[in-house]
Design a protein around this motif. Structure first.
Motif, mmCIF file in Angstrom:
data_model
loop_
_atom_site.group_PDB
_atom_site.id
_atom_site.type_symbol
_atom_site.label_atom_id
_atom_site.label_comp_id
_atom_site.label_asym_id
_atom_site.label_seq_id
_atom_site.Cartn_x
_atom_site.Cartn_y
_atom_site.Cartn_z
ATOM 1 N N ARG A 35 -2.667 6.758 5.952
ATOM 2 C CA ARG A 35 -3.122 5.659 5.108
ATOM 3 C C ARG A 35 -2.681 4.323 5.677
ATOM 4 O O ARG A 35 -1.545 4.164 6.123
ATOM 5 C CB ARG A 35 -2.551 5.798 3.696
ATOM 6 C CG ARG A 35 -3.188 6.891 2.874
ATOM 7 C CD ARG A 35 -4.580 6.548 2.430
ATOM 8 N NE ARG A 35 -4.611 5.477 1.437
ATOM 9 C CZ ARG A 35 -5.718 4.900 1.007
ATOM 10 N NH1 ARG A 35 -6.893 5.254 1.501
ATOM 11 N NH2 ARG A 35 -5.668 3.953 0.096
ATOM 12 N N ALA A 91 5.069 2.887 -1.358
ATOM 13 C CA ALA A 91 5.146 3.807 -2.500
ATOM 14 C C ALA A 91 3.753 4.152 -3.015
ATOM 15 O O ALA A 91 3.447 5.324 -3.296
ATOM 16 C CB ALA A 91 5.990 3.182 -3.607
ATOM 17 N N ARG A 92 2.892 3.138 -3.121
ATOM 18 C CA ARG A 92 1.541 3.371 -3.623
ATOM 19 C C ARG A 92 0.734 4.257 -2.686
ATOM 20 O O ARG A 92 0.053 5.200 -3.123
ATOM 21 C CB ARG A 92 0.829 2.026 -3.810
ATOM 22 C CG ARG A 92 -0.580 2.156 -4.389
ATOM 23 C CD ARG A 92 -1.184 0.809 -4.709
ATOM 24 N NE ARG A 92 -1.445 0.023 -3.499
ATOM 25 C CZ ARG A 92 -0.801 -1.090 -3.170
ATOM 26 N NH1 ARG A 92 0.167 -1.560 -3.949
ATOM 27 N NH2 ARG A 92 -1.116 -1.742 -2.062
ATOM 28 N N GLU A 93 0.831 3.991 -1.378
ATOM 29 C CA GLU A 93 0.045 4.773 -0.428
ATOM 30 C C GLU A 93 0.602 6.177 -0.239
ATOM 31 O O GLU A 93 -0.151 7.103 0.067
ATOM 32 C CB GLU A 93 -0.048 4.038 0.906
ATOM 33 C CG GLU A 93 -0.770 2.696 0.839
ATOM 34 C CD GLU A 93 -2.183 2.799 0.294
ATOM 35 O OE1 GLU A 93 -2.744 3.914 0.249
ATOM 36 O OE2 GLU A 93 -2.732 1.757 -0.093
ATOM 37 N N THR A 94 1.901 6.360 -0.433
ATOM 38 C CA THR A 94 2.475 7.711 -0.400
ATOM 39 C C THR A 94 1.893 8.559 -1.518
ATOM 40 O O THR A 94 1.546 9.738 -1.320
ATOM 41 C CB THR A 94 4.006 7.641 -0.517
ATOM 42 O OG1 THR A 94 4.536 6.918 0.606
ATOM 43 C CG2 THR A 94 4.617 9.034 -0.536
ATOM 44 N N THR A 95 1.753 7.947 -2.687
ATOM 45 C CA THR A 95 1.139 8.650 -3.821
ATOM 46 C C THR A 95 -0.314 9.003 -3.528
ATOM 47 O O THR A 95 -0.777 10.111 -3.819
ATOM 48 C CB THR A 95 1.220 7.781 -5.088
ATOM 49 O OG1 THR A 95 2.591 7.536 -5.404
ATOM 50 C CG2 THR A 95 0.552 8.462 -6.268
ATOM 51 N N GLU A 96 -1.039 8.067 -2.913
ATOM 52 C CA GLU A 96 -2.442 8.313 -2.588
ATOM 53 C C GLU A 96 -2.584 9.401 -1.521
ATOM 54 O O GLU A 96 -3.496 10.234 -1.586
ATOM 55 C CB GLU A 96 -3.108 7.020 -2.124
ATOM 56 C CG GLU A 96 -4.550 7.168 -1.656
ATOM 57 C CD GLU A 96 -5.512 7.672 -2.725
ATOM 58 O OE1 GLU A 96 -6.653 8.028 -2.366
ATOM 59 O OE2 GLU A 96 -5.128 7.719 -3.916
ATOM 60 N N ALA A 106 6.610 -1.630 -2.012
ATOM 61 C CA ALA A 106 5.654 -1.317 -3.073
ATOM 62 C C ALA A 106 4.370 -0.714 -2.506
ATOM 63 O O ALA A 106 3.810 0.249 -3.058
ATOM 64 C CB ALA A 106 5.342 -2.578 -3.874
ATOM 65 N N VAL A 107 3.902 -1.262 -1.394
ATOM 66 C CA VAL A 107 2.687 -0.733 -0.759
ATOM 67 C C VAL A 107 2.930 0.676 -0.244
ATOM 68 O O VAL A 107 2.087 1.578 -0.411
ATOM 69 C CB VAL A 107 2.233 -1.662 0.389
ATOM 70 C CG1 VAL A 107 1.072 -1.036 1.151
ATOM 71 C CG2 VAL A 107 1.837 -3.029 -0.142
ATOM 72 N N GLU A 140 7.585 -6.332 -0.951
ATOM 73 C CA GLU A 140 6.144 -6.076 -1.037
ATOM 74 C C GLU A 140 5.760 -4.855 -0.220
ATOM 75 O O GLU A 140 4.931 -4.034 -0.658
ATOM 76 C CB GLU A 140 5.379 -7.302 -0.546
ATOM 77 C CG GLU A 140 5.443 -8.492 -1.488
ATOM 78 C CD GLU A 140 4.819 -9.737 -0.901
ATOM 79 O OE1 GLU A 140 4.116 -10.455 -1.633
ATOM 80 O OE2 GLU A 140 5.034 -9.992 0.310
#
Length: 221
Positions: free
Chosen positions: A61, A104-109, A101-102, A98
């Motif tokens: 990602r 963490a979000r992309e790891t979830t995706e 945060a990105v 920042e």
């Protein structure tokens, strides 16, 4: 004045044309084709079909700059490998907070896509193999670098980057690659989509439909 002809009709056409640049690998039994979702999948499938190689996806990602998601501050692979684009981070003044945060979000995706696309099916083994890593093109190259770094650690013997289009310096952008194949390098380079008549973004459902033709039903050999 009408725009100049674009070299590819769509991603499948690009993959078929790209396979011609990989024909020297034909007949080998140690080659696998891995595609970076989503856009690389139709390209990779066309390459694998043309040359008769095993095919799989390899999940990576992009880490988009906050407020500019198409601009890659880096990329993350499914095993947690993170590759950063320091120049982009500095130019956009992206803070460590920042970036966290990105990531963490992309790891979830990544985890969501792993479940949605694989449905429990194991990944192809790459140790000792020649791995052709395919995408629909490269711009910053961050996602490809993350993929290559991970594949090298997984034991890939030879890594070949194969993309239909990229900037002129693409051949030197991937130090982990043993070779880079990129038939179209427009100057000036204005993005991957400019090489395609049809560059429609794929949905998860379309990805699952493509993969269903390659993967056995979950739970079956």
């Amino acid at each position: 004045m009408s725009p100049p002809d674009r070299p590819y009709r769509d991603r499948t056409d690009a993959g078929r044309r790209l396979s011609g640049h990989l024909s020297h690998l034909s007949g080998r039994n140690d080659v696998v084709v891995l595609a970076l979702p989503r856009g690389g999948i139709p390209v990779g499938v066309a390459v694998a079909e043309a040359l008769g190689f095993p095919f799989d996806i390899f999940l990576v990602r992009k880490l988009g700059v906050p407020g500019q998601p198409e601009l890659a501050a880096g990329a993350i692979a499914a095993d947690g490998t993170v590759v950063m684009n320091d120049d982009i981070i500095a130019h956009t003044h992206t803070s460590p907070h920042e970036l966290e945060a990105v990531i963490a979000r992309e790891t979830t995706e990544l985890a969501r896509r792993e479940g949605a696309y694989r449905e429990g099916r194991p990944a192809l083994a790459v140790a000792g193999k020649t791995v052709v890593v395919v995408d629909d093109g490269v711009a910053t190259g961050a996602t490809m670098r993350a993929a290559l770094s991970t594949l090298r650690r997984l034991g890939a013997a030879t890594l070949i980057v194969a993309v239909p289009v990229g900037p002129g310096e693409v051949a030197t952008d991937f130090p982990d690659a043993d070779s880079v194949i990129c038939p179209v390098t427009p100057h000036p380079f204005r993005g991957v989509g400019g090489a395609y008549d049809d560059f429609t973004q794929l949905t998860d459902r379309e990805v699952q439909s493509i993969l269903a033709g390659w993967y056995p039903p979950a739970g079956n050999p």
